[in-house]
Scaffold this motif. Structure first.
Motif, short mmCIF file in Angstrom:
data_model
loop_
_atom_site.label_atom_id
_atom_site.label_comp_id
_atom_site.label_asym_id
_atom_site.label_seq_id
_atom_site.Cartn_x
_atom_site.Cartn_y
_atom_site.Cartn_z
N TRP A 46 -53.61 10.41 20.19
CA TRP A 46 -53.32 9.21 19.41
C TRP A 46 -54.61 8.46 19.16
CZ3 TRP A 46 -48.93 7.63 23.17
CH2 TRP A 46 -47.77 8.37 22.86
N MET A 51 -52.91 2.23 17.29
CA MET A 51 -51.98 1.71 18.29
C MET A 51 -51.75 0.20 18.13
SD MET A 51 -50.97 4.28 20.07
CE MET A 51 -50.42 3.74 21.67
N ASN A 107 -41.57 8.86 20.08
CA ASN A 107 -41.86 9.30 18.71
C ASN A 107 -40.66 9.22 17.79
OD1 ASN A 107 -44.63 9.89 18.85
ND2 ASN A 107 -44.20 11.80 19.91
N TRP A 150 -50.67 10.68 14.68
CA TRP A 150 -51.79 9.87 15.17
C TRP A 150 -51.38 8.64 15.95
CZ3 TRP A 150 -56.00 12.36 15.54
CH2 TRP A 150 -56.31 13.36 14.63
N TYR A 151 -50.09 8.31 15.99
CA TYR A 151 -49.62 7.20 16.80
C TYR A 151 -48.12 7.34 17.01
CZ TYR A 151 -48.35 5.25 12.26
OH TYR A 151 -47.83 5.07 11.01
#
Length: 174
Positions: A46, A51, A107, A150-151
């Motif tokens: 991540w 974030m 997620n 990616w996050y």
């Protein structure tokens, strides 16, 4: 005589330029060889820059704030998450620090059960139950996640919004 000096000067300049060009080509080739042999990939990682702003929910799927910052120790391990609670557009927001390991990242998107659709969400599936008169109508909405690698979609922290607001305010020290 002047012509011989000019010709000698031009020949010397051309000779120096050739030597300089040969040297720079050698160093460029070494750098290119090093760059092609060193490759890194980041799958399943991540980005810290992504974030900030991730929403934080509690176990009852209530939005209790969002991540404002992540603090790490000198070895690079993230130790603290700074969560912004309350406020509107960043004004009046109460910052609290919580241990990073107490956050659970998810997620999948949050599933809502409410009298109407959740604000700002795109429903993937929707079911409606209730009498034909429209009384006691309940809509259950499941949102779709962005699927970004990616996050995470959101974080879960076991506390209510009021419990977080009652924690001591986090302040950055100089």
């Amino acid at each position: 005589m002047l012509m011989k000096s000019i010709a000698a000067g031009l020949a010397g300049t051309a000779l120096l330029a050739t030597v300089a060009f040969a040297q720079s080509t050698t160093t460029t080739d070494k750098a290119a060889a090093t760059a092609t042999t060193t490759t890194t990939t980041a799958s399943g990682e991540w980005r810290v820059s992504k974030m900030a702003g991730v929403k934080v929910y509690n176990d009852a799927n209530e939005n209790i704030g969002s991540i404002n910052d992540l603090l790490m120790d000198k070895s690079g391990n993230v130790k603290i998450a700074v969560i912004g609670v309350g406020g509107f557009l960043g004004m009046g927001e109460h910052l609290v620090a919580v241990p990073y390991e107490k956050l659970k990242f998810v997620n999948e998107a949050v599933a809502y059960t409410s009298p109407g659709a959740a604000p700002g969400t795109r429903p993937a599936a929707s079911t409606t139950t209730g009498a034909a008169t429209g009384t006691e109508k309940t809509t259950t909405t499941t949102t779709t996640s962005s699927g970004s690698k990616w996050y995470p979609d959101h974080a879960v922290f076991n506390a209510s919004k009021d419990e977080l607001k009652n924690l001591p305010e986090f302040k950055y020290s100089e």
